[in-house]
Scaffold this motif. Structure first.
Motif, short mmCIF file in Angstrom:
data_model
loop_
_atom_site.label_atom_id
_atom_site.label_comp_id
_atom_site.label_asym_id
_atom_site.label_seq_id
_atom_site.Cartn_x
_atom_site.Cartn_y
_atom_site.Cartn_z
N PHE A 58 0.77 -1.30 0.26
CA PHE A 58 -0.14 -0.47 -0.58
C PHE A 58 0.53 1.39 0.10
O PHE A 58 0.38 2.20 -0.61
CB PHE A 58 -1.12 -0.03 0.88
CG PHE A 58 -2.38 -1.02 1.55
CD1 PHE A 58 -3.07 -0.67 0.40
CD2 PHE A 58 -1.77 -2.24 1.92
CE1 PHE A 58 -4.05 -1.48 0.21
CE2 PHE A 58 -2.83 -2.87 1.59
CZ PHE A 58 -3.70 -3.02 0.81
N GLY A 136 -5.65 8.38 1.85
CA GLY A 136 -5.30 7.19 2.14
C GLY A 136 -6.40 6.36 3.10
O GLY A 136 -6.50 5.63 2.44
N ARG A 174 -1.44 2.76 4.27
CA ARG A 174 -2.01 3.85 2.90
C ARG A 174 -1.32 5.47 3.12
O ARG A 174 -0.87 6.39 2.98
CB ARG A 174 -3.21 3.59 1.72
CG ARG A 174 -3.46 4.58 0.30
CD ARG A 174 -4.46 4.27 0.12
NE ARG A 174 -4.57 2.99 -0.17
CZ ARG A 174 -5.71 2.69 0.23
NH1 ARG A 174 -6.05 2.85 1.97
NH2 ARG A 174 -5.54 0.86 -0.08
#
Length: 208
Positions: A58, A136, A174
């Protein structure tokens, strides 16, 4: 027989992408050199996602660049680069019914950069960095809607919340990657793209 919400959600994603791309294309107003640069950015982001998506999971150093593209070039360019990133990279990572929703999410990332520029004309890379961090989590929340509709039952708030909680650690990874990459490379990326935008913004003046 229950309602096939997964099919409806997937079809909704496909039609949404088609309508957005059609609307962006009709209002483009870009010259040939700008189109070439935008296409190159889309290919670069797609390649970066395909390569790092395998090695770093990620932690993908591409979402912040999509955000900055929209910030510098506007909503149309941001959406195009964002939407093309998963479409192209998924030829290597795996195409599927999730692709249209990924295209919408990445396209919205680019458009949000343009929105920040319009709402906050003096915003810089620090604002973009915060927005990338938020994306994210937003990206995971939107993609969870597709996964929830296809694989989860019954469809209720509790089942969606549990699915979101299960993926929270991945969303955090992320978001942290977006934050780190944008904080490290955002300022220089904005300067570089602004330089090319200025060089390629050709205007013709009629003789008076």
């Amino acid at each position: 027989m229950g309602t096939n919400w997964g099919l409806y959600i997937t079809m909704a994603g496909i039609f949404s992408v088609a309508l957005l791309m059609l609307g962006m294309e009709k209002k483009a107003g870009l010259n040939a050199r700008q189109v070439s640069l935008i296409a190159m950015l889309a290919a670069f982001c797609a390649a970066g996602r395909a390569v790092t998506g395998v090695a770093l999971l990620f932690l993908q150093p591409t979402m912040f660049l999509v955000e900055i593209t929209g910030f510098v070039f506007g909503a149309r360019a941001g959406f195009f680069v964002g939407a093309m990133t998963p479409l192209i990279s998924n030829f290597f990572m795996g195409q599927g019914p999730w692709t249209p929703w990924q295209m919408i999410c990445w396209g919205l990332v680019g458009m949000s950069g343009a929105a920040v520029r319009r709402l906050f004309p003096h915003a810089g890379y620090k604002t973009i960095t915060v927005l990338c961090f938020i994306w994210g989590y937003l990206y995971g929340a939107v993609m969870d809607v597709w996964q929830w509709s296809v694989f989860t039952g019954p469809l209720c708030f509790k089942s969606y919340f549990l699915l979101w909680v299960a993926g929270f650690s991945f969303d955090s990874l992320r978001a942290a990657g977006n934050l780190l990459f944008c904080a490290a490379l955002g300022s220089q990326s904005i300067k570089i793209l602004r330089y090319f935008h200025k060089k390629m913004d050709v205007r013709y003046l009629e003789n008076i």
